[in-house]
Enzyme design. Structure first.
Site, PDB file in Angstrom:
ATOM      1  N   ASP A  10      -2.927  -4.573  -9.482  1.00 17.83           N
ATOM      2  CA  ASP A  10      -2.851  -3.370  -8.654  1.00 17.83           C
ATOM      3  C   ASP A  10      -3.691  -3.624  -7.407  1.00 17.83           C
ATOM      4  O   ASP A  10      -4.890  -3.907  -7.516  1.00 17.83           O
ATOM      5  CB  ASP A  10      -3.410  -2.197  -9.468  1.00 17.83           C
ATOM      6  N   ASN A  24       5.014   3.390   6.194  1.00 19.42           N
ATOM      7  CA  ASN A  24       6.188   3.651   7.037  1.00 19.42           C
ATOM      8  C   ASN A  24       5.664   4.034   8.408  1.00 19.42           C
ATOM      9  O   ASN A  24       4.457   4.239   8.594  1.00 19.42           O
ATOM     10  CB  ASN A  24       7.084   4.726   6.424  1.00 19.42           C
ATOM     11  N   ASP A  34       2.085   2.491  -0.882  1.00 14.12           N
ATOM     12  CA  ASP A  34       1.504   3.425   0.101  1.00 14.12           C
ATOM     13  C   ASP A  34       0.882   4.632  -0.621  1.00 14.12           C
ATOM     14  O   ASP A  34      -0.289   4.990  -0.392  1.00 14.12           O
ATOM     15  CB  ASP A  34       2.635   3.871   1.045  1.00 14.12           C
ATOM     16  N   VAL A 125      11.092  -0.118  -1.762  1.00 12.88           N
ATOM     17  CA  VAL A 125      12.010   0.861  -1.173  1.00 12.88           C
ATOM     18  C   VAL A 125      12.792   0.257   0.001  1.00 12.88           C
ATOM     19  O   VAL A 125      13.956   0.606   0.221  1.00 12.88           O
ATOM     20  CB  VAL A 125      11.205   2.098  -0.696  1.00 12.88           C
ATOM     21  N   TYR A 126      12.164  -0.655   0.749  1.00 18.70           N
ATOM     22  CA  TYR A 126      12.817  -1.203   1.945  1.00 18.70           C
ATOM     23  C   TYR A 126      13.796  -2.341   1.647  1.00 18.70           C
ATOM     24  O   TYR A 126      14.415  -2.879   2.567  1.00 18.70           O
ATOM     25  CB  TYR A 126      11.771  -1.607   2.985  1.00 18.70           C
TER      26      TYR A 126
HETATM   27  N1  AR6 Z   1      -0.218  -2.715  -6.065  1.00 22.89           N
HETATM   28  C1  AR6 Z   1       0.538  -3.757  -5.637  1.00 22.89           C
HETATM   29  N2  AR6 Z   1       1.859  -3.660  -5.394  1.00 22.89           N
HETATM   30  C2  AR6 Z   1       2.445  -2.454  -5.584  1.00 22.89           C
HETATM   31  C3  AR6 Z   1       1.736  -1.308  -6.023  1.00 22.89           C
HETATM   32  C4  AR6 Z   1       0.339  -1.473  -6.269  1.00 22.89           C
HETATM   33  N3  AR6 Z   1      -0.437  -0.454  -6.674  1.00 22.89           N
HETATM   34  N4  AR6 Z   1       2.610  -0.265  -6.124  1.00 22.89           N
HETATM   35  C5  AR6 Z   1       3.829  -0.728  -5.772  1.00 22.89           C
HETATM   36  N5  AR6 Z   1       3.740  -2.047  -5.450  1.00 22.89           N
HETATM   37  P1  AR6 Z   1       7.095  -0.337  -1.602  1.00 22.89           P
HETATM   38  P2  AR6 Z   1       8.280  -1.131   0.984  1.00 22.89           P
HETATM   39  C6  AR6 Z   1       4.796  -3.000  -5.033  1.00 22.89           C
HETATM   40  O1  AR6 Z   1       8.325   0.420  -1.956  1.00 22.89           O
HETATM   41  O2  AR6 Z   1       9.420  -1.778   0.297  1.00 22.89           O
HETATM   42  C7  AR6 Z   1       6.747   3.800   0.848  1.00 22.89           C
HETATM   43  O3  AR6 Z   1       7.193   5.063   0.457  1.00 22.89           O
HETATM   44  C8  AR6 Z   1       6.236  -2.646  -5.345  1.00 22.89           C
HETATM   45  O4  AR6 Z   1       6.536  -2.952  -6.710  1.00 22.89           O
HETATM   46  O5  AR6 Z   1       5.777   0.284  -1.892  1.00 22.89           O
HETATM   47  O6  AR6 Z   1       7.619  -1.842   2.124  1.00 22.89           O
HETATM   48  C9  AR6 Z   1       6.297   3.744   2.297  1.00 22.89           C
HETATM   49  O7  AR6 Z   1       5.720   4.961   2.720  1.00 22.89           O
HETATM   50  C10 AR6 Z   1       6.983  -3.560  -4.381  1.00 22.89           C
HETATM   51  O8  AR6 Z   1       7.135  -4.864  -4.933  1.00 22.89           O
HETATM   52  O9  AR6 Z   1       7.066  -0.729  -0.016  1.00 22.89           O
HETATM   53  C11 AR6 Z   1       7.575   3.447   3.010  1.00 22.89           C
HETATM   54  O10 AR6 Z   1       8.344   4.604   3.231  1.00 22.89           O
HETATM   55  C12 AR6 Z   1       6.030  -3.658  -3.182  1.00 22.89           C
HETATM   56  O11 AR6 Z   1       4.775  -3.100  -3.625  1.00 22.89           O
HETATM   57  C13 AR6 Z   1       8.308   2.541   2.046  1.00 22.89           C
HETATM   58  O12 AR6 Z   1       7.830   2.883   0.753  1.00 22.89           O
HETATM   59  C14 AR6 Z   1       6.486  -2.890  -1.952  1.00 22.89           C
HETATM   60  O13 AR6 Z   1       7.197  -1.726  -2.350  1.00 22.89           O
HETATM   61  C15 AR6 Z   1       7.982   1.095   2.289  1.00 22.89           C
HETATM   62  O14 AR6 Z   1       8.796   0.291   1.483  1.00 22.89           O
END
Ligand code: AR6
Length: 178
Positions: A10, A24, A34, A125-126
Site C-alpha cells: 500500500d 485527476n 487517489d 480507472v484510466y
Molecule cells: N497503493 C498502491 N497502489 C494502489 C493503491 C494503494 N493504496 N490503491 C490502488 N492502487 P487508479 P489511474 C493501484 O485507478 O488509473 C482516481 O479516481 C490500482 O490497483 O487509482 O491513474 C483518480 O482521481 C492501480 O493498479 O489510477 C482519477 O480519476 C493503480 O493504483 C483516476 O482514478 C492506479 O489505479 C486515475 O486513474
C-alpha cells in the site's frame, strides 16, 4: 547510482520522502490510489489541493504534469500529484504517461526528496495495460537513479502480486536492475 525496487503493498504506508499520487486534473480527489492517499493524509491534503487550484492551477493539472504538496498525516513528507492519460477518453499517447514519471521525479528532486515511491499510474480507472505502465515507469526510473544528483531510491508499490510480477519481468526484459 540509486536503486529501483518493486514491492507489493500500500503506497500510503511507505516511509519514503515522497509518494506519487495518480490524481485527476481537478486535484480534488477521486477513487483508487487517489482516494486512499487523501484518506491517509487527512483533510489538510484536500485543502492544499484546493489552494493550488485557486492560485496557480485554475484549470487544473494537465495530464503528464506533476506538482507537490505536503504529505500531512502520511509517513511521506511530500505527495507528488500527477495526472495520467485516460485511455478510456482516447488519451493513448505513451509520451504523456512517460512524462508523468519523469516530471514526478523532477518535482520530487526539486523538493529535496532522495527516496520516492510510485503506484502504477494510469493502470486502474484510466485503463492502461500494466505492462506498458511498467515499461514507461521503469525506463524513467532507470534514468532517475542513474543521473548525477539522482534519486537514491525509486520504489514501485503494486497492490497485487500479479502486477508486481509484470514489473519484475519487464525490468528483466529491459535489463534494468530491480
Ligand atoms: N497503493 C498502491 N497502489 C494502489 C493503491 C494503494 N493504496 N490503491 C490502488 N492502487 P487508479 P489511474 C493501484 O485507478 O488509473 C482516481 O479516481 C490500482 O490497483 O487509482 O491513474 C483518480 O482521481 C492501480 O493498479 O489510477 C482519477 O480519476 C493503480 O493504483 C483516476 O482514478 C492506479 O489505479 C486515475 O486513474
Amino acid at each position: 547510482m540509486g536503486n529501483i525496487e518493486i514491492v507489493t503493498g500500500d503506497i500510503t504506508t511507505q516511509k519514503v520522502d515522497a509518494i506519487v499520487n495518480a490524481a485527476n486534473s481537478s486535484l480534488l480527489g477521486g477513487g483508487g490510489v487517489d482516494g486512499a492517499i487523501h484518506r491517509a493524509a487527512g483533510p489538510e491534503l484536500l485543502a492544499a489541493c484546493r489552494e493550488l487550484r485557486d492560485s496557480t492551477l485554475p484549470d487544473g493539472l494537465p495530464p503528464g504534469d506533476a506538482i507537490a504538496t505536503p504529505g500531512f498525516a502520511l509517513p511521506a513528507k511530500w505527495v507528488i500529484h500527477t495526472v495520467g492519460p485516460n485511455r478510456h477518453a482516447g488519451a493513448t499517447d505513451p509520451a504523456t504517461l512517460r512524462r508523468c514519471f519523469t516530471n514526478s521525479i523532477s518535482v520530487a528532486r526539486g523538493m529535496g526528496a532522495r527516496r520516492m515511491a510510485f503506484p502504477a499510474v494510469s493502470a486502474g480507472v484510466y485503463g492502461w495495460a500494466m505492462g506498458t505502465v511498467a515499461e514507461l515507469g521503469l525506463a524513467a526510473a532507470a534514468e532517475g537513479v542513474s543521473r548525477r544528483g539522482g534519486m537514491d531510491l525509486i520504489r514501485f508499490v503494486l497492490v497485487s502480486p500479479e502486477a508486481a510480477t509484470v514489473f519484475t519481468e519487464t525490468a528483466d526484459r529491459l535489463g534494468i536492475a530491480a
